[in-house]
Every structure is written in C-alpha cells, then in structure tokens.
Design a protein around this motif. Sequence first.
Motif, PDB file in Angstrom:
ATOM      1  N   UNK A   1       0.907  -1.106  -0.019  1.00  0.00           N
ATOM      2  CA  UNK A   1       0.116   0.468   0.112  1.00  0.00           C
ATOM      3  C   UNK A   1       1.167   1.349   0.020  1.00  0.00           C
ATOM      4  N   UNK A   2       2.505   1.356   0.277  1.00  0.00           N
ATOM      5  CA  UNK A   2       3.104   2.063   0.580  1.00  0.00           C
ATOM      6  C   UNK A   2       3.335   2.194  -0.327  1.00  0.00           C
ATOM      7  N   UNK A   3       3.520   3.071  -1.555  1.00  0.00           N
ATOM      8  CA  UNK A   3       4.327   3.098  -2.994  1.00  0.00           C
ATOM      9  C   UNK A   3       4.445   5.077  -2.773  1.00  0.00           C
ATOM     10  N   UNK A   4       5.811   4.838  -3.216  1.00  0.00           N
ATOM     11  CA  UNK A   4       7.101   5.668  -3.347  1.00  0.00           C
ATOM     12  C   UNK A   4       6.700   6.545  -4.656  1.00  0.00           C
ATOM     13  N   UNK A   5       6.561   7.478  -5.113  1.00  0.00           N
ATOM     14  CA  UNK A   5       5.980   8.317  -6.215  1.00  0.00           C
ATOM     15  C   UNK A   5       7.639   8.013  -7.419  1.00  0.00           C
ATOM     16  N   UNK A   6       7.368   7.499  -8.519  1.00  0.00           N
ATOM     17  CA  UNK A   6       8.502   6.388  -9.217  1.00  0.00           C
ATOM     18  C   UNK A   6       8.936   8.219  -9.701  1.00  0.00           C
ATOM     19  N   UNK A   7       8.798  10.283  -9.137  1.00  0.00           N
ATOM     20  CA  UNK A   7       9.650  10.815  -9.402  1.00  0.00           C
ATOM     21  C   UNK A   7      11.154  10.486  -8.234  1.00  0.00           C
ATOM     22  N   UNK A   8      10.482  10.215  -7.249  1.00  0.00           N
ATOM     23  CA  UNK A   8      11.694   9.748  -5.929  1.00  0.00           C
ATOM     24  C   UNK A   8      11.794   9.182  -6.529  1.00  0.00           C
ATOM     25  N   UNK A   9      11.864   8.398  -7.601  1.00  0.00           N
ATOM     26  CA  UNK A   9      13.858   7.028  -7.532  1.00  0.00           C
ATOM     27  C   UNK A   9      14.458   7.768  -8.584  1.00  0.00           C
ATOM     28  N   UNK A  10      14.710   8.687  -8.968  1.00  0.00           N
ATOM     29  CA  UNK A  10      15.493   9.616  -9.231  1.00  0.00           C
ATOM     30  C   UNK A  10      16.343  10.618  -8.090  1.00  0.00           C
ATOM     31  N   UNK A  11      16.161  10.662  -6.586  1.00  0.00           N
ATOM     32  CA  UNK A  11      16.680  11.110  -6.003  1.00  0.00           C
ATOM     33  C   UNK A  11      17.802  10.576  -5.865  1.00  0.00           C
ATOM     34  N   UNK A  12      19.395  11.275  -5.660  1.00  0.00           N
ATOM     35  CA  UNK A  12      20.604  10.658  -5.059  1.00  0.00           C
ATOM     36  C   UNK A  12      20.387  10.316  -3.910  1.00  0.00           C
ATOM     37  N   UNK A  13      21.329   8.872  -3.575  1.00  0.00           N
ATOM     38  CA  UNK A  13      21.555   8.124  -2.732  1.00  0.00           C
ATOM     39  C   UNK A  13      22.709   7.262  -2.885  1.00  0.00           C
ATOM     40  N   UNK A  29      16.940  18.797  -1.483  1.00  0.00           N
ATOM     41  CA  UNK A  29      16.075  18.432  -0.543  1.00  0.00           C
ATOM     42  C   UNK A  29      14.618  19.182  -0.502  1.00  0.00           C
ATOM     43  N   UNK A  30      14.779  20.334  -0.330  1.00  0.00           N
ATOM     44  CA  UNK A  30      13.540  21.492   0.152  1.00  0.00           C
ATOM     45  C   UNK A  30      12.761  20.835  -1.120  1.00  0.00           C
ATOM     46  N   UNK A  31      13.393  21.230  -2.240  1.00  0.00           N
ATOM     47  CA  UNK A  31      12.051  22.038  -3.234  1.00  0.00           C
ATOM     48  C   UNK A  31      12.065  19.883  -3.936  1.00  0.00           C
ATOM     49  N   UNK A  32      12.588  19.198  -4.217  1.00  0.00           N
ATOM     50  CA  UNK A  32      12.468  17.904  -4.383  1.00  0.00           C
ATOM     51  C   UNK A  32      11.360  17.512  -3.317  1.00  0.00           C
ATOM     52  N   UNK A  33      11.289  17.453  -2.015  1.00  0.00           N
ATOM     53  CA  UNK A  33      10.365  16.832  -1.569  1.00  0.00           C
ATOM     54  C   UNK A  33       8.571  18.039  -1.719  1.00  0.00           C
ATOM     55  N   UNK A  34       8.662  19.084  -2.499  1.00  0.00           N
ATOM     56  CA  UNK A  34       8.393  20.219  -2.239  1.00  0.00           C
ATOM     57  C   UNK A  34       7.341  19.025  -3.708  1.00  0.00           C
ATOM     58  N   UNK A  35       8.079  19.166  -4.161  1.00  0.00           N
ATOM     59  CA  UNK A  35       7.516  18.670  -5.944  1.00  0.00           C
ATOM     60  C   UNK A  35       7.035  17.660  -5.400  1.00  0.00           C
ATOM     61  N   UNK A  36       7.551  16.176  -4.821  1.00  0.00           N
ATOM     62  CA  UNK A  36       7.263  15.382  -4.475  1.00  0.00           C
ATOM     63  C   UNK A  36       5.548  15.640  -3.952  1.00  0.00           C
ATOM     64  N   UNK A  41      -0.580  12.133  -8.574  1.00  0.00           N
ATOM     65  CA  UNK A  41      -1.045  10.677  -8.015  1.00  0.00           C
ATOM     66  C   UNK A  41      -0.091  10.151  -7.423  1.00  0.00           C
ATOM     67  N   UNK A  42      -0.343   8.770  -6.772  1.00  0.00           N
ATOM     68  CA  UNK A  42       0.744   8.060  -6.132  1.00  0.00           C
ATOM     69  C   UNK A  42       0.673   8.867  -4.501  1.00  0.00           C
ATOM     70  N   UNK A  43       2.193   8.662  -3.862  1.00  0.00           N
ATOM     71  CA  UNK A  43       1.864   9.007  -2.876  1.00  0.00           C
ATOM     72  C   UNK A  43       4.172   7.605  -2.422  1.00  0.00           C
ATOM     73  N   UNK A  44       4.302   9.229  -1.805  1.00  0.00           N
ATOM     74  CA  UNK A  44       5.304   8.903  -0.738  1.00  0.00           C
ATOM     75  C   UNK A  44       5.795   8.570   0.586  1.00  0.00           C
ATOM     76  N   UNK A  45       6.436   7.659   1.335  1.00  0.00           N
ATOM     77  CA  UNK A  45       6.494   7.778   2.909  1.00  0.00           C
ATOM     78  C   UNK A  45       7.768   8.160   3.093  1.00  0.00           C
TER      79      UNK A  45
END
Length: 278
Positions: A1-13, A29-36, A41-45
Amino acid sequence: MNKVADFAAIASRRMIFDLPVCDLNWEDALPFVNELASLPVGQTSISFVNAHNMLVMLRDESYREVLERNLVLPDGVGLDIASRVAHGEPFPANLNGTDFVPALLTFMERTKRIGLLGGRRSVVEKAAEKLRQHAPWHEFIVISDGFFDPEKSDAVTAEISQQKIDVLIVGMGTPLQEKWVAEHVGPQHARLVLTVGALFDFVSGTVPRAPALVRAVRGEWLFRLALEPNRLWRRYMVGIPLFFYQVVRHQFGRKERIDRAEMPQARPRLIPPNKLAS
C-alpha cells in the motif's frame, strides 16, 4: 500500500547497511520534497533515519522492508560516520525531521491541508497551534493522538480521508510509525507522509531542544541524554558503541563480498571426446 512516487526514484542516494539513503543537501532536498507533495498521483513516505533506527533495522527485517520502500533521509552524526567509512565522505546535510519538517512547511508556498497524528492529545494539539503560528497559510488538522487502539486503525484512516489531507505527519515512534503507515495509509489518504518520531514533543515545547551551539557541533544527543537519562541511557551508552561495531563489521563484510564477486570462477574441465567412456 505504501507506494513511493516514481519521481522519487531519481533522488541521489548512497548505501548505508545496504539501505539507500538520500544524499541531498538542503538546497536540493526542500524543492525535491515539495515537488513530491505536489504530484497529482501516487504517494511518497519519508523516513528520517539515525543510528538508533539503523540498529533497529538490522534486527527487524520487516522494518527494513518498509524503509526500502520509503524515501530515507539521514539524521545525525552516526549516519555521517557510517557514510565516511563506506563512501569516504559524510552526507552533505543533516536532514533530521525536527529541523527539516518546519523548514519544509515554510518552503511550501501553496496552501496544504496537513494532518497531525501521534503523541499525547495535549501535546499534538499544542504542536498544531505552534505550527499554525509558524506557517499560518497552511491548515493543520489534528487527526488523532498516538495511543489509539490498533483495532481502530480503520477509523483513524477514515478520518484522514474525510479531512482530505495533502501531507500527513505521523509521530508514533520507530518502528511503529513506519509499519503503521505502510499497512494503513495509501495514496488516497495523502500524497506525502512524514514519519517524525518525537517532533511533536519538540515543536510543542514539551521537550526542549538543545541550544543552537550544541546542535551546531552535533552534540544534541548529549543534551537529550542529560534531560532523560533513565529513558535514553541504553540507546546512547549501549547503542553508540554497538552502532560503531556494526559500521566496521559491515564494511569488512562488504569488502569480503566484493572480493568474492571479483574472484575468477573455476571453469569446468573439458574432457576430449576420445576420452569419454563409451
């Protein structure tokens, strides 16, 4: 149920104990999470992970599985030490939830409906009032305290749905908060979920923050230990040496895994046809 938005996959890790942890600085980090939070659609935890969280993860496989589905931000000097050992440099920023969440609320210019869930009722109510003063253009809605009967989780999520929440902030302690969100909170409840531990205690003023100078030299853990020695002595006095041990142990184990992977594999010996048994 906890779906990470596809956009989050581009984060540097970078990998810490085989868990991907974002290595963004504050400016990214601030603009990135703001975009999420603004995705339709989707969800990021998002989970904020410190040395204590990592030790819990190493002995709790179900917690690791949840974190692997979340967007993980580094919290504290322990993560910097682990990163320096594994990758040769610390993380670019200490993105702890106590500082990051208020900064994110200020960064978000568009009005959001923000749900608060966790802590004692008086504490979360006071935290909501402080956050309204901090970012008055947002709407802060107290969903529930953190001491509800687990069998009433459906009623809590129904309240989240009814309130049409954009961002859900959950402070129920690790690993309960992450597991509860993974099991009960989906994209229909909120686009962004932040699991924040003791944030409501700090925001409400129930638990004081360390002075700015102490935080600047990364000594807030000592301040917290001095405030609550009976509750926190084991986490710090036992946990810190154990964490360092695990950092070294994992690094040596990683080198051994790499060495094994790079070893040439023995090739099967080919027997000439004339030597085969008839």
